[in-house]
Design a protein around this motif. Structure first.
Motif, PDB file in Angstrom:
ATOM      1  N   PHE A   1       7.019  20.062   6.212  1.00 30.14           N
ATOM      2  CA  PHE A   1       8.138  19.141   6.372  1.00 30.14           C
ATOM      3  C   PHE A   1       8.111  18.007   5.348  1.00 30.14           C
ATOM      4  O   PHE A   1       8.912  17.071   5.446  1.00 30.14           O
ATOM      5  CB  PHE A   1       8.146  18.572   7.793  1.00 30.14           C
ATOM      6  CG  PHE A   1       8.556  19.572   8.828  1.00 30.14           C
ATOM      7  CD1 PHE A   1       9.885  19.772   9.149  1.00 30.14           C
ATOM      8  CD2 PHE A   1       7.594  20.348   9.472  1.00 30.14           C
ATOM      9  CE1 PHE A   1      10.270  20.701  10.098  1.00 30.14           C
ATOM     10  CE2 PHE A   1       7.961  21.290  10.428  1.00 30.14           C
ATOM     11  CZ  PHE A   1       9.303  21.474  10.744  1.00 30.14           C
ATOM     12  N   ASP A   2       7.212  18.094   4.390  1.00 30.67           N
ATOM     13  CA  ASP A   2       7.102  17.110   3.314  1.00 30.67           C
ATOM     14  C   ASP A   2       6.954  15.696   3.858  1.00 30.67           C
ATOM     15  O   ASP A   2       7.689  14.773   3.493  1.00 30.67           O
ATOM     16  CB  ASP A   2       8.322  17.191   2.381  1.00 30.67           C
ATOM     17  CG  ASP A   2       8.132  16.381   1.103  1.00 30.67           C
ATOM     18  OD1 ASP A   2       6.960  16.213   0.681  1.00 30.67           O
ATOM     19  OD2 ASP A   2       9.136  15.910   0.536  1.00 30.67           O
ATOM     20  N   MET A   3       5.977  15.527   4.763  1.00 29.32           N
ATOM     21  CA  MET A   3       5.694  14.224   5.338  1.00 29.32           C
ATOM     22  C   MET A   3       4.228  13.874   5.134  1.00 29.32           C
ATOM     23  O   MET A   3       3.350  14.705   5.402  1.00 29.32           O
ATOM     24  CB  MET A   3       6.007  14.206   6.836  1.00 29.32           C
ATOM     25  CG  MET A   3       7.482  14.342   7.168  1.00 29.32           C
ATOM     26  SD  MET A   3       7.769  14.363   8.968  1.00 29.32           S
ATOM     27  CE  MET A   3       7.370  12.660   9.396  1.00 29.32           C
ATOM     28  N   PRO A   4       3.917  12.671   4.663  1.00 32.54           N
ATOM     29  CA  PRO A   4       2.518  12.241   4.605  1.00 32.54           C
ATOM     30  C   PRO A   4       1.930  12.219   6.012  1.00 32.54           C
ATOM     31  O   PRO A   4       2.659  12.010   6.987  1.00 32.54           O
ATOM     32  CB  PRO A   4       2.603  10.818   4.035  1.00 32.54           C
ATOM     33  CG  PRO A   4       3.956  10.705   3.439  1.00 32.54           C
ATOM     34  CD  PRO A   4       4.841  11.631   4.207  1.00 32.54           C
ATOM     35  N   ILE A   5       0.620  12.427   6.125  1.00 30.54           N
ATOM     36  CA  ILE A   5      -0.010  12.465   7.438  1.00 30.54           C
ATOM     37  C   ILE A   5      -1.159  11.458   7.534  1.00 30.54           C
ATOM     38  O   ILE A   5      -1.812  11.139   6.548  1.00 30.54           O
ATOM     39  CB  ILE A   5      -0.533  13.879   7.780  1.00 30.54           C
ATOM     40  CG1 ILE A   5      -1.582  14.338   6.753  1.00 30.54           C
ATOM     41  CG2 ILE A   5       0.621  14.871   7.849  1.00 30.54           C
ATOM     42  CD1 ILE A   5      -2.247  15.654   7.124  1.00 30.54           C
TER      43      ILE A   5
ATOM     44  N   VAL B   1       0.864  -1.184   0.000  1.00 36.28           N
ATOM     45  CA  VAL B   1       0.000   0.000   0.000  1.00 36.28           C
ATOM     46  C   VAL B   1       0.897   1.229   0.000  1.00 36.28           C
ATOM     47  O   VAL B   1       1.801   1.349   0.835  1.00 36.28           O
ATOM     48  CB  VAL B   1      -0.935   0.018   1.228  1.00 36.28           C
ATOM     49  CG1 VAL B   1      -1.672   1.358   1.325  1.00 36.28           C
ATOM     50  CG2 VAL B   1      -1.944  -1.129   1.142  1.00 36.28           C
ATOM     51  N   ARG B   2       0.651   2.124  -0.933  1.00 34.77           N
ATOM     52  CA  ARG B   2       1.477   3.317  -1.071  1.00 34.77           C
ATOM     53  C   ARG B   2       0.777   4.520  -0.437  1.00 34.77           C
ATOM     54  O   ARG B   2      -0.374   4.827  -0.765  1.00 34.77           O
ATOM     55  CB  ARG B   2       1.755   3.583  -2.548  1.00 34.77           C
ATOM     56  CG  ARG B   2       2.720   4.743  -2.803  1.00 34.77           C
ATOM     57  CD  ARG B   2       2.996   4.880  -4.282  1.00 34.77           C
ATOM     58  NE  ARG B   2       3.752   3.752  -4.783  1.00 34.77           N
ATOM     59  CZ  ARG B   2       5.081   3.670  -4.770  1.00 34.77           C
ATOM     60  NH1 ARG B   2       5.787   4.658  -4.249  1.00 34.77           N
ATOM     61  NH2 ARG B   2       5.681   2.613  -5.266  1.00 34.77           N
ATOM     62  N   VAL B   3       1.483   5.189   0.468  1.00 37.72           N
ATOM     63  CA  VAL B   3       1.009   6.432   1.072  1.00 37.72           C
ATOM     64  C   VAL B   3       1.920   7.528   0.532  1.00 37.72           C
ATOM     65  O   VAL B   3       3.039   7.710   1.000  1.00 37.72           O
ATOM     66  CB  VAL B   3       1.073   6.379   2.611  1.00 37.72           C
ATOM     67  CG1 VAL B   3       0.492   7.656   3.217  1.00 37.72           C
ATOM     68  CG2 VAL B   3       0.328   5.155   3.138  1.00 37.72           C
ATOM     69  N   ARG B   4       1.435   8.199  -0.505  1.00 38.97           N
ATOM     70  CA  ARG B   4       2.291   9.061  -1.310  1.00 38.97           C
ATOM     71  C   ARG B   4       3.494   8.258  -1.792  1.00 38.97           C
ATOM     72  O   ARG B   4       3.326   7.287  -2.522  1.00 38.97           O
ATOM     73  CB  ARG B   4       2.687  10.318  -0.537  1.00 38.97           C
ATOM     74  CG  ARG B   4       1.622  11.395  -0.688  1.00 38.97           C
ATOM     75  CD  ARG B   4       1.768  12.638   0.121  1.00 38.97           C
ATOM     76  NE  ARG B   4       3.101  13.187   0.285  1.00 38.97           N
ATOM     77  CZ  ARG B   4       3.371  14.178   1.136  1.00 38.97           C
ATOM     78  NH1 ARG B   4       2.406  14.699   1.887  1.00 38.97           N
ATOM     79  NH2 ARG B   4       4.603  14.652   1.239  1.00 38.97           N
ATOM     80  N   ASP B   5       4.710   8.612  -1.405  1.00 40.04           N
ATOM     81  CA  ASP B   5       5.887   7.891  -1.881  1.00 40.04           C
ATOM     82  C   ASP B   5       6.350   6.802  -0.924  1.00 40.04           C
ATOM     83  O   ASP B   5       7.370   6.146  -1.169  1.00 40.04           O
ATOM     84  CB  ASP B   5       7.043   8.877  -2.116  1.00 40.04           C
ATOM     85  CG  ASP B   5       6.754   9.861  -3.245  1.00 40.04           C
ATOM     86  OD1 ASP B   5       6.003   9.492  -4.173  1.00 40.04           O
ATOM     87  OD2 ASP B   5       7.257  10.995  -3.191  1.00 40.04           O
TER      88      ASP B   5
END
Length: 264
Positions: free
Chosen positions: A88-92, A14-18
């Motif tokens: 911070f370019d982090m998936p949430i 499963v991909r969460v963004r990258d």
């Protein structure tokens, strides 16, 4: 059943963004139990980014046993989480408790968590099938394997195949820990089913001194990653302070996971 036996198909990712959950790299999800305010969230996220956390978590809607406990900042919390994650370019990822909040919140999130209490909320589960966004499905505190997998099936059969399971401990007769982290089922799911699974040692133990060891145990059992509650000042965290660890402790846990992640 849409969840196929692993013998007939390789592990689903499963991909969460990258970020890929279910691949060779173990995924670290961390952040505070509750989003408290913008500045605190920003300071926490800065530390998490530096120590290698891939996905940022934080509670905006908080289901609490007592109606008098802090219930979260709700939509304002989602907004703060979104802004900090973007900076911070982090998936949430955060929990959405009510299907009526999905439309207004989903566009700001990279992953939606279904909490333990809502694993049986079939209206919510079916509605999540209409969204093209990964779902983190926590196990109900007394749920059997079959009940947990069927909850995932509700989401998948409604149109959303991107479900990640989360073992967060079950309620047993033991009172020393908050819950009993059931690593038996982590191993069983990895052995038999085509779905990623991560482990929550924070809720699974309720004791910060046990989080490090149970994080490693979860990886050894086959977990694709961990979700850990952390804070810049754990003792003063608004929610679940006793199970929340410092950024420094989290950094050590991540280092230890890196040492063993290719062995299992």
């Amino acid at each position: 059943m849409l969840l196929e036996d692993k013998k007939s198909k390789k592990q689903k990712n499963v991909r969460v963004r990258d970020i890929v959950i279910g691949g060779p790299e173990k995924v670290i999800i961390s952040g505070p139990c509750s989003v408290e305010d913008y500045e605190t969230m920003r300071k926490i996220t800065s530390g998490l980014k530096k120590c290698g956390v891939q996905i940022l978590r934080g509670g905006a809607f908080k289901p609490r046993t007592s109606p008098y406990d802090f219930q979260g900042l709700k939509h304002e919390g989602v907004k703060i989480l979104h802004e900090v994650g973007k900076e911070f370019d982090m998936p949430i990822v955060t929990e959405i408790m009510d299907a009526r909040d999905l439309e207004s919140c989903a566009e700001h999130l990279d992953m939606i968590q279904v909490g333990s209490r809502n694993m049986y909320n079939y209206t919510l589960l079916k509605e999540l099938g209409n969204y093209n966004i990964p779902i983190l499905l926590k196990r109900g505190m007394s749920a059997t394997l079959t009940e947990w997998l069927n909850a995932a099936e509700y989401i998948i059969s409604s149109g959303n195949p991107d479900v990640v399971l989360c073992e967060r401990g079950i309620r047993t007769f033991e009172t020393y820990t908050r819950n009993t982290l059931d690593l038996n089922l982590v191993a069983a799911i990895k052995e038999n089913y085509n779905i990623p699974i991560i482990v929550d040692p924070s809720h699974g133990t309720g004791r910060r001194e046990l989080v490090g060891k149970m994080s490693l145990a979860g990886i050894v059992a086959g977990g694709d990653g961990v979700i850990i509650e952390s804070h810049i000042n754990p003792d003063k965290a608004i929610s679940d302070a006793k199970q929340t660890i410092s950024i420094e402790n989290l950094s050590e846990i991540i280092s230890n996971i890196k040492k063993i992640e290719n062995l299992f």
